[in-house]
Every structure is written in C-alpha cells, then in structure tokens.
Design a protein around this motif. Structure first.
Motif, PDB file in Angstrom:
ATOM      1  N   ALA A 227       1.451  60.045 -11.663  1.00 39.74           N
ATOM      2  CA  ALA A 227       1.865  59.090 -10.626  1.00 39.74           C
ATOM      3  C   ALA A 227       3.384  58.976 -10.553  1.00 39.74           C
ATOM      4  CB  ALA A 227       1.250  57.721 -10.906  1.00 39.74           C
ATOM      5  N   ALA A 228       4.059  60.122 -10.472  1.00 43.27           N
ATOM      6  CA  ALA A 228       5.527  60.114 -10.454  1.00 43.27           C
ATOM      7  C   ALA A 228       6.092  60.529  -9.099  1.00 43.27           C
ATOM      8  CB  ALA A 228       6.063  61.046 -11.541  1.00 43.27           C
ATOM      9  N   HIS A 229       7.113  59.791  -8.657  1.00 44.27           N
ATOM     10  CA  HIS A 229       7.902  60.199  -7.500  1.00 44.27           C
ATOM     11  C   HIS A 229       8.952  61.190  -7.998  1.00 44.27           C
ATOM     12  CE1 HIS A 229       6.345  56.894  -4.957  1.00 44.27           C
ATOM     13  NE2 HIS A 229       6.321  56.221  -6.096  1.00 44.27           N
ATOM     14  N   ARG A 230       9.347  62.122  -7.149  1.00 43.53           N
ATOM     15  CA  ARG A 230      10.349  63.108  -7.549  1.00 43.53           C
ATOM     16  C   ARG A 230      11.486  63.128  -6.541  1.00 43.53           C
ATOM     17  NH1 ARG A 230       7.140  68.331 -10.097  1.00 43.53           N
ATOM     18  NH2 ARG A 230       5.412  67.163 -11.039  1.00 43.53           N
ATOM     19  N   LEU A 231      12.698  63.146  -7.062  1.00 42.78           N
ATOM     20  CA  LEU A 231      13.881  63.217  -6.209  1.00 42.78           C
ATOM     21  C   LEU A 231      14.857  64.201  -6.825  1.00 42.78           C
ATOM     22  CD1 LEU A 231      15.416  62.267  -3.760  1.00 42.78           C
ATOM     23  CD2 LEU A 231      16.145  60.249  -5.022  1.00 42.78           C
ATOM     24  N   ALA A 232      15.027  65.334  -6.181  1.00 44.96           N
ATOM     25  CA  ALA A 232      15.942  66.370  -6.664  1.00 44.96           C
ATOM     26  C   ALA A 232      17.239  66.276  -5.864  1.00 44.96           C
ATOM     27  CB  ALA A 232      15.305  67.744  -6.516  1.00 44.96           C
ATOM     28  N   LEU A 233      18.305  65.841  -6.508  1.00 44.18           N
ATOM     29  CA  LEU A 233      19.594  65.696  -5.839  1.00 44.18           C
ATOM     30  C   LEU A 233      20.319  67.036  -5.804  1.00 44.18           C
ATOM     31  CD1 LEU A 233      20.754  62.356  -7.477  1.00 44.18           C
ATOM     32  CD2 LEU A 233      19.514  62.695  -5.342  1.00 44.18           C
ATOM     33  N   SER A 234      21.130  67.221  -4.781  1.00 44.35           N
ATOM     34  CA  SER A 234      21.868  68.478  -4.654  1.00 44.35           C
ATOM     35  C   SER A 234      23.282  68.176  -4.178  1.00 44.35           C
ATOM     36  CB  SER A 234      21.155  69.413  -3.663  1.00 44.35           C
ATOM     37  OG  SER A 234      21.037  68.786  -2.395  1.00 44.35           O
ATOM     38  N   GLY A 235      24.048  69.237  -3.931  1.00 40.49           N
ATOM     39  CA  GLY A 235      25.420  69.063  -3.472  1.00 40.49           C
ATOM     40  C   GLY A 235      26.425  69.218  -4.591  1.00 40.49           C
ATOM     41  N   GLU A 236      27.703  69.189  -4.209  1.00 46.88           N
ATOM     42  CA  GLU A 236      28.779  69.336  -5.187  1.00 46.88           C
ATOM     43  C   GLU A 236      28.922  68.098  -6.051  1.00 46.88           C
ATOM     44  OE1 GLU A 236      32.505  71.200  -4.013  1.00 46.88           O
ATOM     45  OE2 GLU A 236      31.704  71.349  -1.982  1.00 46.88           O
ATOM     46  N   SER A 237      29.620  68.261  -7.172  1.00 53.26           N
ATOM     47  CA  SER A 237      29.865  67.140  -8.075  1.00 53.26           C
ATOM     48  C   SER A 237      30.615  66.042  -7.342  1.00 53.26           C
ATOM     49  CB  SER A 237      30.688  67.601  -9.285  1.00 53.26           C
ATOM     50  OG  SER A 237      31.134  66.488 -10.022  1.00 53.26           O
ATOM     51  N   GLN A 238      30.088  64.825  -7.406  1.00 54.29           N
ATOM     52  CA  GLN A 238      30.731  63.703  -6.752  1.00 54.29           C
ATOM     53  C   GLN A 238      32.008  63.280  -7.474  1.00 54.29           C
ATOM     54  OE1 GLN A 238      29.482  62.459  -3.614  1.00 54.29           O
ATOM     55  NE2 GLN A 238      28.746  64.515  -4.056  1.00 54.29           N
ATOM     56  N   ARG A 239      32.113  63.597  -8.752  1.00 57.51           N
ATOM     57  CA  ARG A 239      33.354  63.306  -9.456  1.00 57.51           C
ATOM     58  C   ARG A 239      34.499  64.117  -8.861  1.00 57.51           C
ATOM     59  NH1 ARG A 239      29.974  64.071 -14.066  1.00 57.51           N
ATOM     60  NH2 ARG A 239      29.262  62.100 -14.926  1.00 57.51           N
ATOM     61  N   LYS A 240      34.192  65.369  -8.552  1.00 53.90           N
ATOM     62  CA  LYS A 240      35.206  66.238  -7.974  1.00 53.90           C
ATOM     63  C   LYS A 240      35.562  65.799  -6.553  1.00 53.90           C
ATOM     64  CE  LYS A 240      34.548  70.603  -8.508  1.00 53.90           C
ATOM     65  NZ  LYS A 240      33.992  71.986  -8.354  1.00 53.90           N
ATOM     66  N   LEU A 241      34.523  65.506  -5.756  1.00 55.41           N
ATOM     67  CA  LEU A 241      34.752  65.141  -4.365  1.00 55.41           C
ATOM     68  C   LEU A 241      35.443  63.791  -4.214  1.00 55.41           C
ATOM     69  CD1 LEU A 241      31.361  66.246  -2.758  1.00 55.41           C
ATOM     70  CD2 LEU A 241      33.553  67.436  -2.663  1.00 55.41           C
ATOM     71  N   ASP A 242      35.130  62.868  -5.115  1.00 56.22           N
ATOM     72  CA  ASP A 242      35.692  61.522  -5.018  1.00 56.22           C
ATOM     73  C   ASP A 242      36.882  61.305  -5.939  1.00 56.22           C
ATOM     74  OD1 ASP A 242      33.794  60.722  -3.136  1.00 56.22           O
ATOM     75  OD2 ASP A 242      32.342  60.274  -4.700  1.00 56.22           O
ATOM     76  N   GLY A 243      37.400  62.364  -6.501  1.00 51.40           N
ATOM     77  CA  GLY A 243      38.562  62.215  -7.376  1.00 51.40           C
ATOM     78  C   GLY A 243      38.281  61.354  -8.568  1.00 51.40           C
ATOM     79  N   GLU A 244      37.083  61.567  -9.169  1.00 53.36           N
ATOM     80  CA  GLU A 244      36.637  60.824 -10.352  1.00 53.36           C
ATOM     81  C   GLU A 244      36.250  59.393 -10.040  1.00 53.36           C
ATOM     82  OE1 GLU A 244      36.727  64.082 -12.514  1.00 53.36           O
ATOM     83  OE2 GLU A 244      36.064  62.161 -13.264  1.00 53.36           O
ATOM     84  N   THR A 245      36.200  58.977  -8.742  1.00 49.64           N
ATOM     85  CA  THR A 245      35.778  57.620  -8.394  1.00 49.64           C
ATOM     86  C   THR A 245      34.265  57.573  -8.348  1.00 49.64           C
ATOM     87  OG1 THR A 245      37.749  57.281  -7.053  1.00 49.64           O
ATOM     88  CG2 THR A 245      35.884  55.803  -6.659  1.00 49.64           C
ATOM     89  N   PRO A 246      33.626  56.692  -9.134  1.00 42.17           N
ATOM     90  CA  PRO A 246      32.171  56.662  -9.216  1.00 42.17           C
ATOM     91  C   PRO A 246      31.504  56.010  -8.007  1.00 42.17           C
ATOM     92  CG  PRO A 246      33.078  54.936 -10.568  1.00 42.17           C
ATOM     93  CD  PRO A 246      34.244  55.715 -10.021  1.00 42.17           C
ATOM     94  N   LEU A 247      31.400  56.738  -6.912  1.00 36.06           N
ATOM     95  CA  LEU A 247      30.696  56.227  -5.752  1.00 36.06           C
ATOM     96  C   LEU A 247      29.351  56.914  -5.655  1.00 36.06           C
ATOM     97  CD1 LEU A 247      33.513  56.371  -3.073  1.00 36.06           C
ATOM     98  CD2 LEU A 247      32.706  54.381  -4.299  1.00 36.06           C
ATOM     99  N   LEU A 248      28.334  56.159  -5.336  1.00 36.00           N
ATOM    100  CA  LEU A 248      27.044  56.805  -5.155  1.00 36.00           C
ATOM    101  C   LEU A 248      26.914  57.235  -3.733  1.00 36.00           C
ATOM    102  CD1 LEU A 248      24.267  57.827  -5.549  1.00 36.00           C
ATOM    103  CD2 LEU A 248      23.436  55.627  -4.961  1.00 36.00           C
ATOM    104  N   SER A 249      27.751  57.076  -3.010  1.00 36.17           N
ATOM    105  CA  SER A 249      27.692  57.510  -1.663  1.00 36.17           C
ATOM    106  C   SER A 249      26.829  58.704  -1.699  1.00 36.17           C
ATOM    107  CB  SER A 249      29.040  57.967  -1.269  1.00 36.17           C
ATOM    108  OG  SER A 249      29.983  57.339  -2.053  1.00 36.17           O
ATOM    109  N   SER A 250      26.411  59.026  -2.535  1.00 35.43           N
ATOM    110  CA  SER A 250      25.549  60.133  -2.675  1.00 35.43           C
ATOM    111  C   SER A 250      25.190  60.133  -4.113  1.00 35.43           C
ATOM    112  CB  SER A 250      26.245  61.405  -2.323  1.00 35.43           C
ATOM    113  OG  SER A 250      27.528  61.212  -1.926  1.00 35.43           O
ATOM    114  N   VAL A 251      25.671  59.237  -4.783  1.00 29.97           N
ATOM    115  CA  VAL A 251      25.344  59.081  -6.171  1.00 29.97           C
ATOM    116  C   VAL A 251      26.222  59.845  -7.117  1.00 29.97           C
ATOM    117  CG1 VAL A 251      23.066  58.211  -6.272  1.00 29.97           C
ATOM    118  CG2 VAL A 251      23.407  60.544  -5.609  1.00 29.97           C
ATOM    119  N   THR A 252      26.606  59.175  -8.180  1.00 29.18           N
ATOM    120  CA  THR A 252      27.463  59.795  -9.176  1.00 29.18           C
ATOM    121  C   THR A 252      26.814  59.764 -10.529  1.00 29.18           C
ATOM    122  OG1 THR A 252      29.402  59.142  -7.993  1.00 29.18           O
ATOM    123  CG2 THR A 252      29.677  59.551 -10.290  1.00 29.18           C
ATOM    124  N   LEU A 253      26.894  60.846 -11.234  1.00 28.95           N
ATOM    125  CA  LEU A 253      26.259  60.912 -12.556  1.00 28.95           C
ATOM    126  C   LEU A 253      27.085  60.135 -13.559  1.00 28.95           C
ATOM    127  CD1 LEU A 253      24.149  62.104 -14.406  1.00 28.95           C
ATOM    128  CD2 LEU A 253      25.604  64.079 -14.711  1.00 28.95           C
TER     129      LEU A 253
END
Length: 253
Positions: A227-253
């Motif tokens: 009974a698990a939902h699955r969400l596979a995130l993709s795209g470039e590293s958000q740390r790189k795109l946001d200059g290390e700013t932790p925005l989830l605008s797409s989510v940050t690890l």
C-alpha cells in the motif's frame, strides 16, 4: 477587583488563552455591547485556538524535521521536476497517513527528496498527526546502542506509535545482519497501523539486491511496498540551481 480575581482563577485553571481574551475584552468598550453568549463564545474560541497552536508547535518540535521550514505551500512545480500537482495535493491532505499507507521518494542527490518529505511531515503536524524524522543510518546506530543499554524495546515501542515515520537516506550504505533485523522490526510494527516515508537515491527495483539477504529482503520489502505511493523526482540538483538555497520549489534534498 473582581476582574483580577477572575483572571487569577482562569490562570489557576490553566486557561491562559481564555484569560488573555478576557483581559482584551476589558480594554475594549465596544465588546461590552455584545451579548453574554457572544462574549463567552469569543473566550472559548481563543482558548481553543491557543491550545491548538501549542499542540502544533509541540508536534513540529518533536518531529525534528531536517528542513524545519519546508511546507507544501512553497513547492514550485518547475519543468523536469516530475511533480504532479494532483498527487502532491492528495499527499498534503494526509489521508494516506490516516489510511496507514506508505510513501517512497526516490531520485538523485539534490533533487529534493528530504525537503519534500519534511514538507509532508510539516503538513501532517498541522493536522494533528505525530511525525518523526530520522536518517536511517543514524537511527540504526541508535538502536545498536539501545541493545547494549537495555532500552531497545522501549525505542521500538516509541517508533511504533508515531503516525508518520520519515526514514531518510535509505540504502546509502550496506546494512549488517543486525541492522537488517532491526529495520524489519521497525517496519513490522507499522504494517497497516502507521505510515512510513522511505527516501532513497536507489530505485525500488534495486532494493532487493541491496539488502543482500533474500529471506529478509522479501520480508522487509513486503512491509515497505505494501500500500505504498511512489514519487520519483527528477531534474538537476536544486542546490546547484538555487545557489545552495534550500527551496523545494521543486524540492531540495
């Protein structure tokens, strides 16, 4: 004099929200024009809001979320993120938690798994559900120590009561036999009674091989994938795109 005695009584009864509202009513002459039942309802509403805010603050504090400021409202749905608005809205409702279902978050480093898990944890706390965040390697180390000091059973019992357990960094390093056993104990206590989020860089397809023990792997994955939902995130590293700013605008690890 009567007002001061009433305030003292409210505080002694541990009704600080009602006491604060009562003081405010005394300072505003227009409130005196209201009917008694209206004024009393205002006092009760304030006490209820005060207690709810205190409860949410406690739940958020006890959740120990890694990204404490993460919240669903801050998600940006950029291209290439593989974030479906309808699914995120469904998860934000926390109905899956009340139904005791799991969530698997996967994707490369920096794509936002931890941020999203914490945002969902934040949403759960605000709906009155208990949440606890752990990096799985650290939790397994804590349980190893607990075996030595005799608190292992108590630790497991505490984990079993949490409505939403977030296990981050799953499958980042090989597990020992004892760690596999402990993971099974954690998950077995939660099957069909509580919800678990598993966050990993490794796709579920490879989890069985990672566990490196066919018997335990079958048992562990049966409890995770049930009974698990699955969400596979993709795209470039958000740390790189946001200059290390932790925005989830797409989510940050």
């Amino acid at each position: 004099m009567l007002m001061q005695q009433t305030l003292l009584t409210l505080k002694s009864l541990r009704l600080p929200g009602m006491a604060a509202a009562f003081e405010e009513q005394q300072r505003h002459a227009q409130v005196a024009a209201l009917a008694f039942d209206e004024r009393f309802a205002m006092l009760v509403d304030r006490e209820h809001a005060y207690r709810e805010n205190r409860r949410i603050a406690r739940l958020l504090r006890e959740a120990r979320l890694k990204s404490s400021q993460a919240c669903i409202e801050d998600i940006r749905y950029g291209t290439g993120r593989n974030l479906d608005r309808a699914l995120v809205a469904q998860l934000a409702s926390c109905q899956w938690i009340r139904a005791h279902q799991n969530l698997l978050l996967t994707g490369a480093t920096g794509c936002g798994k931890t941020w999203l898990a914490c945002a969902l944890g934040n949403a759960a706390c605000r709906q009155g559900l208990s949440v606890l965040y752990w990096r799985l390697p650290r939790l397994l180390e804590e349980l190893r120590i607990a075996r030595g000091d005799g608190s292992f059973g108590k630790r497991l019992a505490t984990l079993a009561k949490i409505d939403l357990l977030i296990l981050d960094d799953w499958a980042v390093a090989p597990l020992s036999q004892a760690e596999r056993n402990d993971l099974l104990e954690i998950l077995d206590d939660r099957v069909s009674t509580r919800s678990t989020v598993m966050s990993s860089q490794l796709a579920p397809l490879h989890w069985h091989a990672f566990l490196n023990d066919p018997t335990l792997a079958d048992a562990i994955l049966d409890r995770i994938l049930h009974a698990a939902h699955r969400l596979a995130l993709s795209g470039e590293s958000q740390r790189k795109l946001d200059g290390e700013t932790p925005l989830l605008s797409s989510v940050t690890l």
